[in-house]
Write an enzyme that holds these catalytic residues in place. Structure first.
Site, PDB file in Angstrom:
ATOM      1  N   THR A  25      88.881  44.441  20.445  1.00 37.90           N
ATOM      2  CA  THR A  25      88.799  43.023  20.208  1.00 37.90           C
ATOM      3  C   THR A  25      87.909  42.649  19.196  1.00 37.90           C
ATOM      4  O   THR A  25      86.746  43.387  19.020  1.00 37.90           O
ATOM      5  CB  THR A  25      88.141  42.324  21.699  1.00 37.90           C
ATOM      6  N   HIS A 177      97.798  45.712  29.584  1.00 36.23           N
ATOM      7  CA  HIS A 177      96.300  46.002  29.828  1.00 36.23           C
ATOM      8  C   HIS A 177      96.192  45.780  31.234  1.00 36.23           C
ATOM      9  O   HIS A 177      96.076  44.570  31.967  1.00 36.23           O
ATOM     10  CB  HIS A 177      95.614  44.760  29.188  1.00 36.23           C
ATOM     11  N   ASN A 180      89.631  47.003  32.697  1.00 35.62           N
ATOM     12  CA  ASN A 180      88.509  46.316  32.486  1.00 35.62           C
ATOM     13  C   ASN A 180      88.209  45.080  33.174  1.00 35.62           C
ATOM     14  O   ASN A 180      87.644  44.235  32.399  1.00 35.62           O
ATOM     15  CB  ASN A 180      88.580  46.363  30.859  1.00 35.62           C
ATOM     16  N   TYR A 182      90.562  42.458  33.749  1.00 36.14           N
ATOM     17  CA  TYR A 182      91.110  41.394  33.598  1.00 36.14           C
ATOM     18  C   TYR A 182      92.131  41.359  34.584  1.00 36.14           C
ATOM     19  O   TYR A 182      92.125  41.959  35.796  1.00 36.14           O
ATOM     20  CB  TYR A 182      91.707  41.552  32.344  1.00 36.14           C
ATOM     21  N   ASN A 237      82.961  43.647  33.908  1.00 37.11           N
ATOM     22  CA  ASN A 237      83.390  42.294  34.290  1.00 37.11           C
ATOM     23  C   ASN A 237      83.236  42.440  35.748  1.00 37.11           C
ATOM     24  O   ASN A 237      84.210  41.871  36.525  1.00 37.11           O
ATOM     25  CB  ASN A 237      84.826  42.122  34.054  1.00 37.11           C
TER      26      ASN A 237
END
Ligand code: PHB
Length: 366
Positions: A25, A177, A180, A182, A237
Site C-alpha cells: 500500500t 487478499h 491481515n 481484512y 488489525n
C-alpha cells in the site's frame, strides 16, 4: 545457481526468478476517484525484473475501501488507470497480478459510500486506526455492522466484478487478499466471526465465503491464474484464531483442491513472529506454489527455497527501496535503505527516485 534465480512455472506462466514483489500500500492514486496514474506505472515498471509483481491492495468496491488514496478497480477510470500500469510493466518485460481487497470492518464512515457503517461478519469494532484523507491523521475505525446472510452473495459479486475488471485492465492474474485482518480474514478466523448462520460457527462455515470468492474469481480467470494470500498467525488489525493450524490447513487444502496456483503466506508481519510448525503444516496442505513473505533477506530466502519450505519469496520493504532487487541479490550488491516517511501518500519522492545500481539499466520513466 542460487535457488532464487531458478525459473518457476506458475500456471501458464514461467517466472524468470523467484524474487517476487509483495503487495504494498502506497496511497498514491489520483483524487477524487482512487485512480492509478502515470507515476504508479513508472514505479511498477521500474520493478519489472521481479519474477512476479503483486499489486498494492486494490479496492474491489466503494464499500471495500478502508484507507484514503488507495486505488480501486471498480470504475472505468480506475481500469483505464491500471492499464497504464500493466502496459508499462509488460513493456519492461514483467508480469503483474492485481490484489483484490475488501477491508470489511477496517474502515470509517467517512470513506464509505453514503457515510454507511463498514460491513463485517460480526459487529465487533477493531481497536486499530486508519486515515480518511491526506490531512486527517490517524483516526479510529468505525463500528461495523454485521452483514445479513442475504447480502453475502453481493460480496461474492463484488469480487467477481473486480476480477473481470482486472482482466480488462491487462493484468496477468489476480491475488485474493485473505490476510491481515481484512474482510475474508475476518470471516475465516474465530476472533472476528461470531455468526450463527451458514457463514460462521463451524470451520466449514467460516471458510464458506473465502471458498465462494475463490470459486467466483477462478471462474473469471481460471484457477491457474489465481493466488490467495493469508496471514495465519498475524495479529495486525486485532486478529486472533483459536487454532490457526486447523483453520489454515483446511483453507489451504480447499484452495488447493480448486487448483489455485499459489498460496502467498505472510509468515511474519507487523510484529508477529514466524511460527514454523504452523507454516510447515500449511505448506504440506497446499499442493500448488507456496510463496513465503515476511522479513526475508536474500540469504534466508535462498535457504528457505533450498530446504523445500517455499517455492518463491515475496519482498516488501526491500522492493520499495531497490527497484533492481533481483539483480542486487544475484550479485550480493549493497541495498538501499527504505525511507518510512515516504511509504504512504505523497509524490515521486521515496517512490520513483530510489537509485538503480551503477551501470545497470537506466531508471524507467526518468
Ligand atoms: C495498510 O495499508 O496498512 C495495509 C494494507 C494492506 C495490508 C496490510 C496493511 O494487507
Amino acid at each position: 545457481m542460487q535457488p532464487l534465480f531458478q525459473p518457476l512455472p506458475l500456471g501458464p506462466l514461467t517466472l524468470p526468478n523467484r524474487v517476487l514483489m509483495a503487495p504494498l500500500t502506497r496511497a498514491r492514486s489520483v483524487q477524487p476517484g482512487d485512480v492509478p496514474q502515470a507515476m504508479n506505472a513508472t514505479h511498477y515498471a521500474q520493478r519489472a525484473s521481479a519474477g512476479l509483481i503483486i499489486s498494492e491492495a486494490t479496492q474491489i468496491s466503494g464499500q471495500g475501501k478502508g484507507y484514503a488514496m488507495t486505488p480501486g478497480i471498480h470504475s472505468a477510470e480506475q481500469v483505464t488507470g491500471w492499464r497504464l500500469v500493466t502496459d508499462a510493466v509488460h513493456a519492461a518485460g514483467g508480469r503483474i497480478f492485481c490484489q483484490l481487497w475488501h477491508v470489511g470492518r477496517i474502515s470509517h464512515v467517512d470513506l464509505q459510500p453514503g457515510g454507511a457503517a463498514p460491513v463485517a461478519p460480526s459487529a465487533i469494532r477493531s481497536s486499530t486506526q486508519t486515515y480518511t484523507s491526506a490531512e486527517s491523521g490517524l483516526v479510529d475505525v468505525s463500528m461495523p455492522r454485521a452483514l445479513e446472510t442475504d447480502e453475502i452473495s453481493g460480496i461474492v459479486e463484488q469480487y467477481r466484478a473486480a476480477a473481470i475488471n482486472a482482466k480488462d485492465a491487462g493484468f496477468d492474474g489476480v491475488e485474493i487478499h485473505g490476510a491481515n485482518g481484512y474482510l475474508l480474514d475476518q470471516f475465516t478466523r474465530t476472533g472476528t466471526n461470531l455468526r450463527t448462520d451458514r457463514y460462521g460457527g463451524s470451520l466449514e462455515n467460516r471458510l464458506r465465503l473465502p471458498v465462494e470468492v475463490a470459486q467466483a474469481v477462478a471462474g473469471v480467470w481460471g484457477a491457474d491464474r489465481v493466488g490467495y494470500r493469508i496471514a495465519p498467525t498475524g495479529t495486525f488489525n486485532d486478529m486472533s484464531d483459536e487454532n490457526p493450524t486447523e483453520t489454515f490447513t483446511a483453507l489451504a487444502a480447499r484452495l488447493g483442491a480448486m487448483g489455485l496456483v499459489y498460496l502467498h503466506v505472510a509468515e511474519a508481519f507487523a510484529g508477529s513472529v514466524r511460527d514454523e510448525a504452523v507454516m510447515g503444516a500449511i505448506r504440506g496442505a497446499f499442493p500448488g506454489v507456496y510463496i513465503a513473505n515476511g522479513g526475508y533477506t536474500g540469504e534466508s530466502a535462498n535457504e528457505r527455497i533450498e530446504s523445500g519450505r517455499a517455492d518463491a519469496v515475496a519482498f516488501g520493504e526491500l522492493f520499495i527501496a531497490n527497484p533492481d532487487l533481483p539483480e542486487r541479490l544475484r550479485l550480493g550488491a549493497p541495498l538501499n535503505e527504505p525511507d518510512r516517511e515516504t511509504f504512504y501518500g505523497g509524490d515521486e519522492r521515496g517512490y520513483n527516485d530510489y537509485p538503480f545500481l551503477e551501470g545497470s539499466r537506466a531508471a524507467v520513466g526518468s
